[in-house]
Scaffold this motif. Structure first.
Motif, PDB file in Angstrom:
ATOM      1  N   GLU A 207       0.748  -1.297  -0.379  1.00 45.44           N
ATOM      2  CA  GLU A 207       0.124  -0.088  -0.168  1.00 45.44           C
ATOM      3  C   GLU A 207       1.172   1.184   0.323  1.00 45.44           C
ATOM      4  OE1 GLU A 207      -3.834   1.682   2.242  1.00 45.44           O
ATOM      5  OE2 GLU A 207      -2.532  -0.211   3.045  1.00 45.44           O
ATOM      6  N   THR A 208       1.783   1.431   0.896  1.00 43.38           N
ATOM      7  CA  THR A 208       2.856   2.322   1.098  1.00 43.38           C
ATOM      8  C   THR A 208       3.927   2.310   1.126  1.00 43.38           C
ATOM      9  OG1 THR A 208       2.123   2.862   2.795  1.00 43.38           O
ATOM     10  CG2 THR A 208       1.083   4.478   0.993  1.00 43.38           C
TER      11      THR A 208
ATOM     12  N   LYS B  65      -1.444   6.832   2.663  1.00 43.22           N
ATOM     13  CA  LYS B  65      -1.858   5.031   2.482  1.00 43.22           C
ATOM     14  C   LYS B  65      -3.357   4.951   1.461  1.00 43.22           C
ATOM     15  CE  LYS B  65      -0.817   2.325   7.008  1.00 43.22           C
ATOM     16  NZ  LYS B  65      -0.595   1.190   6.683  1.00 43.22           N
ATOM     17  N   SER B  66      -4.000   6.212   1.474  1.00 43.47           N
ATOM     18  CA  SER B  66      -4.889   5.903   0.122  1.00 43.47           C
ATOM     19  C   SER B  66      -4.720   6.895  -0.616  1.00 43.47           C
ATOM     20  CB  SER B  66      -6.613   6.944   0.615  1.00 43.47           C
ATOM     21  OG  SER B  66      -5.724   8.145   0.366  1.00 43.47           O
ATOM     22  N   GLY B  67      -3.476   6.480  -0.710  1.00 41.95           N
ATOM     23  CA  GLY B  67      -3.322   7.554  -2.510  1.00 41.95           C
ATOM     24  C   GLY B  67      -2.269   7.325  -3.431  1.00 41.95           C
ATOM     25  N   SER B  68      -1.751   6.235  -2.556  1.00 40.05           N
ATOM     26  CA  SER B  68       0.248   5.720  -3.430  1.00 40.05           C
ATOM     27  C   SER B  68      -0.038   4.229  -3.280  1.00 40.05           C
ATOM     28  CB  SER B  68       1.202   7.173  -2.588  1.00 40.05           C
ATOM     29  OG  SER B  68       1.256   5.961  -0.902  1.00 40.05           O
ATOM     30  N   ARG B  69       1.117   3.901  -3.836  1.00 37.63           N
ATOM     31  CA  ARG B  69       1.737   2.196  -3.832  1.00 37.63           C
ATOM     32  C   ARG B  69       3.455   2.743  -3.898  1.00 37.63           C
ATOM     33  NH1 ARG B  69      -2.785   0.135  -2.187  1.00 37.63           N
ATOM     34  NH2 ARG B  69      -4.621   0.200  -4.101  1.00 37.63           N
TER      35      ARG B  69
ATOM     36  N   GLY C  12      -2.694   7.587   6.827  1.00 40.45           N
ATOM     37  CA  GLY C  12      -4.314   7.272   6.590  1.00 40.45           C
ATOM     38  C   GLY C  12      -3.894   8.197   4.975  1.00 40.45           C
ATOM     39  N   LEU C  13      -4.036   9.611   5.023  1.00 36.76           N
ATOM     40  CA  LEU C  13      -3.787   9.744   3.504  1.00 36.76           C
ATOM     41  C   LEU C  13      -2.908   9.740   2.631  1.00 36.76           C
ATOM     42  CD1 LEU C  13      -5.078  13.904   4.466  1.00 36.76           C
ATOM     43  CD2 LEU C  13      -6.582  12.100   3.761  1.00 36.76           C
TER      44      LEU C  13
END
Length: 93
Positions: free
Chosen positions: A21-22, A77-81, A74-75
């Protein structure tokens, strides 16, 4: 007659592109900044007069910092890999 070429008696399969996830939290600048600022706030509360800035105020600020850090993670983790190649080595011995 088919010939198989082995490289050091190991067979390699094709890797696949996978992601987490990150990256790990301890590798981020947010974690470093959080730890430094939290230590700074607690140190300041120990050094100054408790009437101006006491332990209760310091721990309240550290709590707010923790909430902010958790929201920022949280932010993130929600948008990156974090991509990596999954290479599997099969040893047939």
């Amino acid at each position: 007659m088919a010939t198989a070429t082995a490289h050091n008696d190991a067979t390699y399969t094709t890797g696949r592109r996978v992601s987490t996830e990150t990256k790990a939290s301890f590798k981020t600048t947010e974690m470093i900044a959080y730890v430094v600022v939290a230590i700074g706030v607690l140190t300041a509360s120990a050094v100054v007069d408790s009437e101006d800035f006491g332990a209760q105020d310091a721990w309240f600020l550290v709590t707010l910092l923790t909430i902010g850090y958790m929201i920022s993670r949280g932010l993130a983790k929600s948008g990156s890999r974090d991509f990596y190649d999954d290479v599997t080595k099969h040893d047939h011995r």
